[in-house]
Motif scaffolding. Structure first.
Motif, PDB file in Angstrom:
ATOM      1  N   UNK A  32       0.825  -1.209   0.000  1.00 45.72           N
ATOM      2  CA  UNK A  32       0.000   0.000   0.000  1.00 45.72           C
ATOM      3  C   UNK A  32       0.859   1.259   0.000  1.00 45.72           C
ATOM      4  N   UNK A  33       1.948   1.251   0.767  1.00 44.52           N
ATOM      5  CA  UNK A  33       2.839   2.410   0.805  1.00 44.52           C
ATOM      6  C   UNK A  33       3.500   2.627  -0.549  1.00 44.52           C
ATOM      7  N   UNK A  34       3.936   1.547  -1.172  1.00 45.01           N
ATOM      8  CA  UNK A  34       4.574   1.669  -2.488  1.00 45.01           C
ATOM      9  C   UNK A  34       3.596   2.223  -3.521  1.00 45.01           C
ATOM     10  N   UNK A  35       2.359   1.713  -3.515  1.00 44.07           N
ATOM     11  CA  UNK A  35       1.367   2.197  -4.476  1.00 44.07           C
ATOM     12  C   UNK A  35       1.041   3.667  -4.229  1.00 44.07           C
ATOM     13  N   UNK A  36       0.927   4.057  -2.948  1.00 46.87           N
ATOM     14  CA  UNK A  36       0.649   5.462  -2.630  1.00 46.87           C
ATOM     15  C   UNK A  36       1.820   6.343  -3.041  1.00 46.87           C
ATOM     16  N   UNK A  37       3.022   5.848  -2.872  1.00 45.85           N
ATOM     17  CA  UNK A  37       4.207   6.617  -3.256  1.00 45.85           C
ATOM     18  C   UNK A  37       4.257   6.828  -4.769  1.00 45.85           C
ATOM     19  N   UNK A  38       3.931   5.791  -5.521  1.00 44.88           N
ATOM     20  CA  UNK A  38       3.921   5.906  -6.975  1.00 44.88           C
ATOM     21  C   UNK A  38       2.821   6.866  -7.449  1.00 44.88           C
ATOM     22  N   UNK A  39       1.655   6.781  -6.819  1.00 44.17           N
ATOM     23  CA  UNK A  39       0.568   7.703  -7.180  1.00 44.17           C
ATOM     24  C   UNK A  39       0.948   9.141  -6.852  1.00 44.17           C
ATOM     25  N   UNK A  40       1.583   9.353  -5.694  1.00 49.85           N
ATOM     26  CA  UNK A  40       1.983  10.702  -5.288  1.00 49.85           C
ATOM     27  C   UNK A  40       3.042  11.264  -6.233  1.00 49.85           C
ATOM     28  N   UNK A  41       3.916  10.417  -6.746  1.00 45.93           N
ATOM     29  CA  UNK A  41       4.933  10.925  -7.672  1.00 45.93           C
ATOM     30  C   UNK A  41       4.342  11.177  -9.059  1.00 45.93           C
ATOM     31  N   UNK A  42       3.325  10.386  -9.456  1.00 51.40           N
ATOM     32  CA  UNK A  42       2.687  10.580 -10.763  1.00 51.40           C
ATOM     33  C   UNK A  42       1.722  11.756 -10.768  1.00 51.40           C
ATOM     34  N   UNK A  43       0.932  11.873  -9.702  1.00 48.60           N
ATOM     35  CA  UNK A  43      -0.090  12.930  -9.619  1.00 48.60           C
ATOM     36  C   UNK A  43       0.016  13.628  -8.269  1.00 48.60           C
ATOM     37  N   UNK A  44       0.937  14.575  -8.119  1.00 48.37           N
ATOM     38  CA  UNK A  44       1.076  15.248  -6.828  1.00 48.37           C
ATOM     39  C   UNK A  44      -0.175  16.074  -6.507  1.00 48.37           C
ATOM     40  N   UNK A  45      -0.790  15.786  -5.376  1.00 46.72           N
ATOM     41  CA  UNK A  45      -1.945  16.541  -4.899  1.00 46.72           C
ATOM     42  C   UNK A  45      -2.067  16.316  -3.399  1.00 46.72           C
ATOM     43  N   UNK A  46      -2.992  17.055  -2.807  1.00 47.71           N
ATOM     44  CA  UNK A  46      -3.208  16.908  -1.365  1.00 47.71           C
ATOM     45  C   UNK A  46      -3.700  15.492  -1.042  1.00 47.71           C
ATOM     46  N   UNK A  47      -4.587  14.968  -1.868  1.00 49.77           N
ATOM     47  CA  UNK A  47      -5.146  13.640  -1.621  1.00 49.77           C
ATOM     48  C   UNK A  47      -4.080  12.545  -1.689  1.00 49.77           C
ATOM     49  N   UNK A  48      -3.238  12.617  -2.711  1.00 53.86           N
ATOM     50  CA  UNK A  48      -2.197  11.588  -2.821  1.00 53.86           C
ATOM     51  C   UNK A  48      -1.150  11.741  -1.717  1.00 53.86           C
ATOM     52  N   UNK A  49      -0.913  12.991  -1.276  1.00 53.79           N
ATOM     53  CA  UNK A  49       0.009  13.220  -0.167  1.00 53.79           C
ATOM     54  C   UNK A  49      -0.534  12.637   1.134  1.00 53.79           C
ATOM     55  N   UNK A  50      -1.843  12.814   1.351  1.00 51.58           N
ATOM     56  CA  UNK A  50      -2.462  12.236   2.549  1.00 51.58           C
ATOM     57  C   UNK A  50      -2.461  10.711   2.483  1.00 51.58           C
TER      58      UNK A  50
END
Length: 137
Positions: free
Chosen positions: A56-74
């Motif tokens: 889950x952390x890896x997937x969230x990290x990849x999403x945050x790097x692809x689409x930086x936003x408040x939601x992906x950061x949270x």
């Protein structure tokens, strides 16, 4: 007569030492088996939880790097908090290794009888929520 008593004492001590060594040699595999049997289910559960948290952390990290936003950061922060279970896993594994000075009983426990996913409801529920391709990631 004292010399005979000393020799008899040495023989009995040597016999007791030999018997103790043989008993220890036989008891060690039984001890390891007992440690594995007692800790296998809870250790397997921690392994599953830590693997899920890392995924889950890896997937969230990849999403945050692809689409930086408040939601992906949270979501990334939530994934980092979820990694706390890996500390529990690490501590448990170290306790298992302290209980046995030889081979890694945790590694043997993983090989002997993998955890039954059906007996861990939240793991099965989490896997059902994911898409088939995410289950392999």
């Amino acid at each position: 007569m004292r010399f005979g008593s000393a020799r008899l004492s040495a023989v009995t001590h040597a016999a007791a030492l030999g018997l103790g060594a043989m008993l220890a040699w036989v008891a060690l595999p039984l001890w390891r088996e007992g440690v594995m049997r007692v800790n296998q289910r809870s250790y397997g559960l921690l392994v599953e939880q830590c693997d899920g948290a890392m995924r889950d952390h890896y997937q969230a990290k990849m999403r945050a790097s692809d689409e930086p936003s408040r939601e992906t950061g949270l979501a990334l922060e939530a994934g980092e908090v979820g990694l706390i279970v890996c500390q529990d896993y690490d501590i448990y594994q170290k306790r298992l290794m302290q209980a046995d000075d030889g081979e890694d009983p945790a590694g043997i426990a993983r090989q002997v009888d993998p955890i039954d996913r059906g007996s861990v409801p939240f793991v099965e529920a989490a896997l059902q929520d994911k898409q088939p391709d995410e289950r392999l990631a």
